[in-house]
Motif scaffolding. Structure first.
Motif, PDB file in Angstrom:
ATOM      1  N   ALA A  18     -28.407  18.177  -3.043  1.00  0.00           N
ATOM      2  CA  ALA A  18     -29.709  18.291  -3.704  1.00  0.00           C
ATOM      3  C   ALA A  18     -29.684  19.381  -4.773  1.00  0.00           C
ATOM      4  CB  ALA A  18     -30.797  18.580  -2.674  1.00  0.00           C
ATOM      5  N   SER A  19     -29.020  20.475  -4.492  1.00  0.00           N
ATOM      6  CA  SER A  19     -28.929  21.565  -5.467  1.00  0.00           C
ATOM      7  C   SER A  19     -28.140  21.135  -6.700  1.00  0.00           C
ATOM      8  CB  SER A  19     -28.271  22.791  -4.832  1.00  0.00           C
ATOM      9  OG  SER A  19     -29.015  23.246  -3.740  1.00  0.00           O
ATOM     10  N   ALA A  20     -27.054  20.426  -6.488  1.00  0.00           N
ATOM     11  CA  ALA A  20     -26.258  19.931  -7.622  1.00  0.00           C
ATOM     12  C   ALA A  20     -27.080  18.956  -8.459  1.00  0.00           C
ATOM     13  CB  ALA A  20     -24.985  19.265  -7.110  1.00  0.00           C
ATOM     14  N   ALA A  21     -27.854  18.107  -7.808  1.00  0.00           N
ATOM     15  CA  ALA A  21     -28.709  17.170  -8.541  1.00  0.00           C
ATOM     16  C   ALA A  21     -29.753  17.918  -9.365  1.00  0.00           C
ATOM     17  CB  ALA A  21     -29.377  16.195  -7.575  1.00  0.00           C
ATOM     18  N   LEU A  22     -30.304  18.982  -8.812  1.00  0.00           N
ATOM     19  CA  LEU A  22     -31.279  19.786  -9.554  1.00  0.00           C
ATOM     20  C   LEU A  22     -30.641  20.447 -10.767  1.00  0.00           C
ATOM     21  CD1 LEU A  22     -34.132  20.986  -9.766  1.00  0.00           C
ATOM     22  CD2 LEU A  22     -33.364  22.834  -8.272  1.00  0.00           C
ATOM     23  N   VAL A  23     -29.430  20.971 -10.606  1.00  0.00           N
ATOM     24  CA  VAL A  23     -28.725  21.601 -11.726  1.00  0.00           C
ATOM     25  C   VAL A  23     -28.439  20.572 -12.816  1.00  0.00           C
ATOM     26  CG1 VAL A  23     -26.538  22.687 -12.395  1.00  0.00           C
ATOM     27  CG2 VAL A  23     -27.752  23.491 -10.372  1.00  0.00           C
ATOM     28  N   SER A  53     -31.121  11.910 -10.807  1.00  0.00           N
ATOM     29  CA  SER A  53     -30.998  13.237 -10.189  1.00  0.00           C
ATOM     30  C   SER A  53     -32.230  13.579  -9.365  1.00  0.00           C
ATOM     31  CB  SER A  53     -30.786  14.305 -11.263  1.00  0.00           C
ATOM     32  OG  SER A  53     -29.596  14.069 -11.962  1.00  0.00           O
ATOM     33  N   LEU A  54     -33.401  13.168  -9.844  1.00  0.00           N
ATOM     34  CA  LEU A  54     -34.628  13.413  -9.093  1.00  0.00           C
ATOM     35  C   LEU A  54     -34.616  12.668  -7.767  1.00  0.00           C
ATOM     36  CD1 LEU A  54     -37.441  14.702  -8.997  1.00  0.00           C
ATOM     37  CD2 LEU A  54     -38.307  12.671 -10.152  1.00  0.00           C
ATOM     38  N   LEU A  55     -34.174  11.423  -7.794  1.00  0.00           N
ATOM     39  CA  LEU A  55     -34.073  10.648  -6.559  1.00  0.00           C
ATOM     40  C   LEU A  55     -33.134  11.327  -5.566  1.00  0.00           C
ATOM     41  CD1 LEU A  55     -34.193   7.166  -5.619  1.00  0.00           C
ATOM     42  CD2 LEU A  55     -31.854   7.982  -5.578  1.00  0.00           C
ATOM     43  N   ILE A  56     -31.985  11.758  -6.036  1.00  0.00           N
ATOM     44  CA  ILE A  56     -31.009  12.417  -5.169  1.00  0.00           C
ATOM     45  C   ILE A  56     -31.577  13.731  -4.645  1.00  0.00           C
ATOM     46  CG2 ILE A  56     -28.747  13.543  -5.147  1.00  0.00           C
ATOM     47  CD1 ILE A  56     -27.879  11.364  -7.212  1.00  0.00           C
ATOM     48  N   MET A  57     -32.223  14.497  -5.520  1.00  0.00           N
ATOM     49  CA  MET A  57     -32.773  15.783  -5.099  1.00  0.00           C
ATOM     50  C   MET A  57     -33.821  15.613  -4.005  1.00  0.00           C
ATOM     51  SD  MET A  57     -34.703  18.709  -7.296  1.00  0.00           S
ATOM     52  CE  MET A  57     -36.221  17.802  -7.281  1.00  0.00           C
ATOM     53  N   VAL A  58     -34.686  14.628  -4.141  1.00  0.00           N
ATOM     54  CA  VAL A  58     -35.742  14.423  -3.149  1.00  0.00           C
ATOM     55  C   VAL A  58     -35.170  13.949  -1.825  1.00  0.00           C
ATOM     56  CG1 VAL A  58     -37.734  12.989  -2.585  1.00  0.00           C
ATOM     57  CG2 VAL A  58     -37.581  14.067  -4.818  1.00  0.00           C
ATOM     58  N   PHE A  59     -34.342  12.912  -1.851  1.00  0.00           N
ATOM     59  CA  PHE A  59     -33.867  12.338  -0.604  1.00  0.00           C
ATOM     60  C   PHE A  59     -32.834  13.208   0.102  1.00  0.00           C
ATOM     61  CE2 PHE A  59     -35.963   8.522  -2.021  1.00  0.00           C
ATOM     62  CZ  PHE A  59     -36.401   7.973  -0.823  1.00  0.00           C
ATOM     63  N   PHE A  60     -32.146  14.057  -0.618  1.00  0.00           N
ATOM     64  CA  PHE A  60     -31.197  14.953   0.029  1.00  0.00           C
ATOM     65  C   PHE A  60     -31.783  16.340   0.257  1.00  0.00           C
ATOM     66  CE2 PHE A  60     -28.474  11.579  -1.124  1.00  0.00           C
ATOM     67  CZ  PHE A  60     -27.367  11.645  -0.295  1.00  0.00           C
ATOM     68  N   GLY A  61     -32.896  16.661  -0.373  1.00  0.00           N
ATOM     69  CA  GLY A  61     -33.496  17.982  -0.221  1.00  0.00           C
ATOM     70  C   GLY A  61     -34.456  18.104   0.943  1.00  0.00           C
ATOM     71  N   LEU A  62     -34.916  16.991   1.493  1.00  0.00           N
ATOM     72  CA  LEU A  62     -35.866  17.058   2.602  1.00  0.00           C
ATOM     73  C   LEU A  62     -35.221  17.427   3.932  1.00  0.00           C
ATOM     74  CD1 LEU A  62     -38.199  14.043   1.802  1.00  0.00           C
ATOM     75  CD2 LEU A  62     -38.791  16.448   1.795  1.00  0.00           C
ATOM     76  N   ALA A  63     -34.011  16.975   4.160  1.00  0.00           N
ATOM     77  CA  ALA A  63     -33.354  17.249   5.447  1.00  0.00           C
ATOM     78  C   ALA A  63     -33.171  18.746   5.718  1.00  0.00           C
ATOM     79  CB  ALA A  63     -32.020  16.512   5.532  1.00  0.00           C
ATOM     80  N   PRO A  64     -32.711  19.543   4.754  1.00  0.00           N
ATOM     81  CA  PRO A  64     -32.595  20.980   5.043  1.00  0.00           C
ATOM     82  C   PRO A  64     -33.938  21.642   5.355  1.00  0.00           C
ATOM     83  CG  PRO A  64     -31.355  20.422   3.073  1.00  0.00           C
ATOM     84  CD  PRO A  64     -32.122  19.210   3.457  1.00  0.00           C
ATOM     85  N   VAL A  65     -34.996  21.176   4.715  1.00  0.00           N
ATOM     86  CA  VAL A  65     -36.325  21.731   4.980  1.00  0.00           C
ATOM     87  C   VAL A  65     -36.740  21.413   6.414  1.00  0.00           C
ATOM     88  CG1 VAL A  65     -38.761  21.612   4.342  1.00  0.00           C
ATOM     89  CG2 VAL A  65     -37.013  21.633   2.572  1.00  0.00           C
TER      90      VAL A  65
END
Length: 173
Positions: A18-23, A53-65
């Motif tokens: 998710a961080s890489a997608a945001l970058v 990148s937004l799609l990847i950031m959202v779907f991969f960023g929720l699990a750590p939260v």
């Protein structure tokens, strides 16, 4: 090897993705703005790259939260109810989150099949859209796995609270 290490490796990997997608999303946007303003040369495919990148950031960023229980919480009734009730409410919230993500996944199946069957393509780069659905399902499976692990942990805390008295405080940082 610690017992917690395998449980935390999936959320860490998903956080890095998710961080890489945001970058990537920020870099492409900044580069597009600079090149468009300075040289009147837009970045070809910037819209698609930012969307992907937004799609990847959202779907991969929720699990750590979800793994670190970092959702936004409002402590309106925390001081009015017992710690056992708080543990019960947290367990119910985790159940609700799991149900929402299962529903989301179920709702995504038909459009994903249609995208694969009919072969849609992105606007600027002409990339097949079905692979975005595949990436979303990978991220969603990670979310469900982490949510299930947290639900198991919450049920364990609920059992402990029911048998041993007051529940231990959970860190919200």
């Amino acid at each position: 090897m610690s017992v917690d290490r395998p449980r935390q490796s999936l959320p860490k990997i998903m956080l890095w993705v998710a961080s890489a997608a945001l970058v990537v999303m920020m870099s492409v946007t900044v580069l597009d703005v600079i090149l468009r303003f300075a040289f009147r040369i837009p970045v070809r495919g910037a819209y698609d790259v930012v969307s992907f990148s937004l799609l990847i950031m959202v779907f991969f960023g929720l699990a750590p939260v979800i793994a670190r229980a970092g959702e936004i919480t409002i402590d309106l009734i925390d001081y009015m109810v017992s710690p056992r009730v708080l543990v019960l409410l947290e367990t119910l919230a985790t159940c609700a989150a799991f149900a929402v993500f299962v529903f989301l996944g179920w709702s995504m199946i038909s459009p994903a099949q249609d995208a694969y069957k009919w072969g849609g393509h992105s606007l600027e780069l002409g990339m097949p859209v079905w692979w975005l659905w595949a990436v979303a399902f990978v991220g969603l499976s990670g979310i469900l796995w982490v949510c299930l692990r947290r639900l198991i942990a919450d049920i364990g805390r609920l059992r402990t609270a029911a048998t041993r008295g007051p529940a231990p405080e959970r860190s919200r940082t």
